[in-house]
Design a protein around this motif. Structure first.
Motif, mmCIF file in Angstrom:
data_model
loop_
_atom_site.group_PDB
_atom_site.id
_atom_site.type_symbol
_atom_site.label_atom_id
_atom_site.label_comp_id
_atom_site.label_asym_id
_atom_site.label_seq_id
_atom_site.Cartn_x
_atom_site.Cartn_y
_atom_site.Cartn_z
ATOM 1 N N LEU A 134 0.686 -1.195 0.311
ATOM 2 C CA LEU A 134 -0.126 0.522 -0.343
ATOM 3 C C LEU A 134 1.020 1.317 -0.295
ATOM 4 O O LEU A 134 0.197 2.654 0.628
ATOM 5 C CB LEU A 134 -0.788 -0.139 0.884
ATOM 6 C CG LEU A 134 -1.603 -0.848 0.991
ATOM 7 C CD1 LEU A 134 -2.749 -1.175 2.507
ATOM 8 C CD2 LEU A 134 -2.677 -1.519 0.514
ATOM 9 N N GLY A 135 1.981 1.019 -0.703
ATOM 10 C CA GLY A 135 2.974 2.040 -0.254
ATOM 11 C C GLY A 135 3.561 2.606 1.172
ATOM 12 O O GLY A 135 4.119 3.728 0.485
ATOM 13 N N PHE A 136 3.147 1.944 1.960
ATOM 14 C CA PHE A 136 4.225 2.183 3.263
ATOM 15 C C PHE A 136 3.973 1.305 4.568
ATOM 16 O O PHE A 136 4.316 2.125 5.138
ATOM 17 C CB PHE A 136 3.133 3.834 4.073
ATOM 18 C CG PHE A 136 1.616 2.585 4.355
ATOM 19 C CD1 PHE A 136 1.723 2.807 5.966
ATOM 20 C CD2 PHE A 136 0.404 2.761 3.777
ATOM 21 C CE1 PHE A 136 0.170 2.380 6.252
ATOM 22 C CE2 PHE A 136 -0.670 2.300 4.578
ATOM 23 C CZ PHE A 136 -1.116 2.122 5.563
ATOM 24 N N ILE A 137 3.914 -0.060 3.868
ATOM 25 C CA ILE A 137 3.969 -0.294 5.094
ATOM 26 C C ILE A 137 5.382 -1.810 4.620
ATOM 27 O O ILE A 137 4.752 -2.190 3.784
ATOM 28 C CB ILE A 137 2.407 -2.250 4.843
ATOM 29 C CG1 ILE A 137 1.619 -0.686 5.392
ATOM 30 C CG2 ILE A 137 2.605 -3.006 5.907
ATOM 31 C CD1 ILE A 137 -0.412 -1.888 5.086
ATOM 32 N N THR A 138 6.008 -1.145 5.717
ATOM 33 C CA THR A 138 7.056 -2.232 5.548
ATOM 34 C C THR A 138 7.159 -3.188 6.363
ATOM 35 O O THR A 138 6.661 -2.609 7.358
ATOM 36 C CB THR A 138 8.329 -0.699 4.997
ATOM 37 O OG1 THR A 138 8.763 -0.429 6.336
ATOM 38 C CG2 THR A 138 8.298 -0.059 3.789
ATOM 39 N N ILE A 139 9.148 -3.912 6.774
ATOM 40 C CA ILE A 139 8.906 -4.663 7.748
ATOM 41 C C ILE A 139 9.171 -3.792 8.893
ATOM 42 O O ILE A 139 8.454 -3.814 10.141
ATOM 43 C CB ILE A 139 9.851 -5.807 7.267
ATOM 44 C CG1 ILE A 139 9.646 -6.354 5.923
ATOM 45 C CG2 ILE A 139 10.142 -6.659 8.613
ATOM 46 C CD1 ILE A 139 10.952 -7.476 5.698
ATOM 47 N N PRO A 140 9.605 -2.761 8.615
ATOM 48 C CA PRO A 140 9.628 -2.213 10.226
ATOM 49 C C PRO A 140 8.634 -0.916 10.542
ATOM 50 O O PRO A 140 8.430 -1.358 11.190
ATOM 51 C CB PRO A 140 10.985 -1.327 9.690
ATOM 52 C CG PRO A 140 11.972 -1.490 8.463
ATOM 53 C CD PRO A 140 10.930 -2.376 8.083
ATOM 54 N N PHE A 141 7.554 -0.794 9.508
ATOM 55 C CA PHE A 141 6.469 -0.559 9.950
ATOM 56 C C PHE A 141 5.668 -1.777 11.133
ATOM 57 O O PHE A 141 5.050 -1.339 11.578
ATOM 58 C CB PHE A 141 5.596 0.279 8.361
ATOM 59 C CG PHE A 141 4.076 0.597 9.447
ATOM 60 C CD1 PHE A 141 4.342 1.668 9.492
ATOM 61 C CD2 PHE A 141 3.275 -0.652 9.422
ATOM 62 C CE1 PHE A 141 3.421 2.406 9.589
ATOM 63 C CE2 PHE A 141 1.637 0.197 9.160
ATOM 64 C CZ PHE A 141 1.793 1.435 9.814
ATOM 65 N N LEU A 142 5.945 -2.998 10.253
ATOM 66 C CA LEU A 142 4.682 -4.037 10.439
ATOM 67 C C LEU A 142 5.683 -4.070 12.190
ATOM 68 O O LEU A 142 5.142 -4.904 12.708
ATOM 69 C CB LEU A 142 5.654 -4.947 9.862
ATOM 70 C CG LEU A 142 4.602 -5.184 8.587
ATOM 71 C CD1 LEU A 142 5.177 -6.633 7.740
ATOM 72 C CD2 LEU A 142 3.098 -5.252 8.589
ATOM 73 N N ALA A 143 7.155 -4.276 12.435
ATOM 74 C CA ALA A 143 7.499 -4.360 14.247
ATOM 75 C C ALA A 143 7.303 -3.324 14.459
ATOM 76 O O ALA A 143 6.716 -3.621 15.626
ATOM 77 C CB ALA A 143 9.007 -4.390 13.597
ATOM 78 N N PHE A 144 7.175 -2.162 13.944
ATOM 79 C CA PHE A 144 7.194 -1.155 14.897
ATOM 80 C C PHE A 144 4.719 -1.411 15.721
ATOM 81 O O PHE A 144 5.301 -1.055 16.648
ATOM 82 C CB PHE A 144 6.837 0.182 13.977
ATOM 83 C CG PHE A 144 6.400 1.507 15.029
ATOM 84 C CD1 PHE A 144 7.164 1.875 16.437
ATOM 85 C CD2 PHE A 144 5.531 2.179 14.396
ATOM 86 C CE1 PHE A 144 6.768 3.445 17.231
ATOM 87 C CE2 PHE A 144 4.640 2.848 15.767
ATOM 88 C CZ PHE A 144 4.956 3.521 16.654
ATOM 89 N N VAL A 145 4.453 -1.621 14.820
ATOM 90 C CA VAL A 145 2.524 -1.448 15.494
ATOM 91 C C VAL A 145 2.891 -3.255 15.690
ATOM 92 O O VAL A 145 2.255 -2.849 16.768
ATOM 93 C CB VAL A 145 2.083 -2.688 13.632
ATOM 94 C CG1 VAL A 145 1.035 -3.357 14.137
ATOM 95 C CG2 VAL A 145 1.713 -1.134 12.743
ATOM 96 N N ALA A 146 3.700 -4.403 15.970
ATOM 97 C CA ALA A 146 3.972 -4.983 17.056
ATOM 98 C C ALA A 146 4.282 -4.673 17.972
ATOM 99 O O ALA A 146 3.076 -5.126 18.902
ATOM 100 C CB ALA A 146 4.634 -6.141 16.402
#
Length: 139
Positions: free
Chosen positions: A110-122
């Motif tokens: 979606l243009g903004f969800i990267t692996i570090p983003f997923l880690a941050f959310v978790a």
């Protein structure tokens, strides 16, 4: 320990487990080589899986201090990593990471969800659940 505290411990463990399995999926199945910043995030996420399941079995809500600390530090690393991926001003000052660039993006959903983003959310979910658990144990 009440049912809410037990559910919070289960939530913390489940989020950490999903994050750990997700990181292993990307590295071991998809073949994405983790950069140095990814390894630092793993260093703070993986212990939460073990700590969380032990706390759940022991019904020990006092572990919330530890999970809050691990998730806060890991979340800060993940947020910085996301920043150096997405913000040109930070990319210029990004530290040199081993063989894989920390500014690289294996995924960009979606243009903004990267692996570090997923880690941050978790990490954020774990941190918030830990704070709620801390508040609940004080009452």
């Amino acid at each position: 320990m009440n049912k809410r505290q037990e559910n919070l411990l289960l939530f913390i463990w489940a989020v950490a487990l999903i994050a750990a399995l997700g990181s292993l999926y990307y590295s071991e199945i998809k073949g994405y080589i983790p950069c140095t910043m990814c390894w630092y995030q793993r260093i703070f996420m993986y212990p939460i899986v073990l700590i969380g399941i032990i706390a759940l079995v022991q019904k020990n809500a006092k572990i919330a201090v530890t999970t809050a600390a691990f998730s806060l530090i890991g979340g800060c690393i993940a947020l910085y990593h996301y920043g150096i991926q997405k913000l040109p001003a930070l990319q210029e000052s990004a530290p040199a990471c081993g063989g894989v660039s920390c500014t690289g993006q294996y995924v960009n959903y979606l243009g903004f969800i990267t692996i570090p983003f997923l880690a941050f959310v978790a990490f954020a979910f774990i941190f918030i659940a830990s704070l709620v658990l801390l508040k609940d144990t004080k009452e």
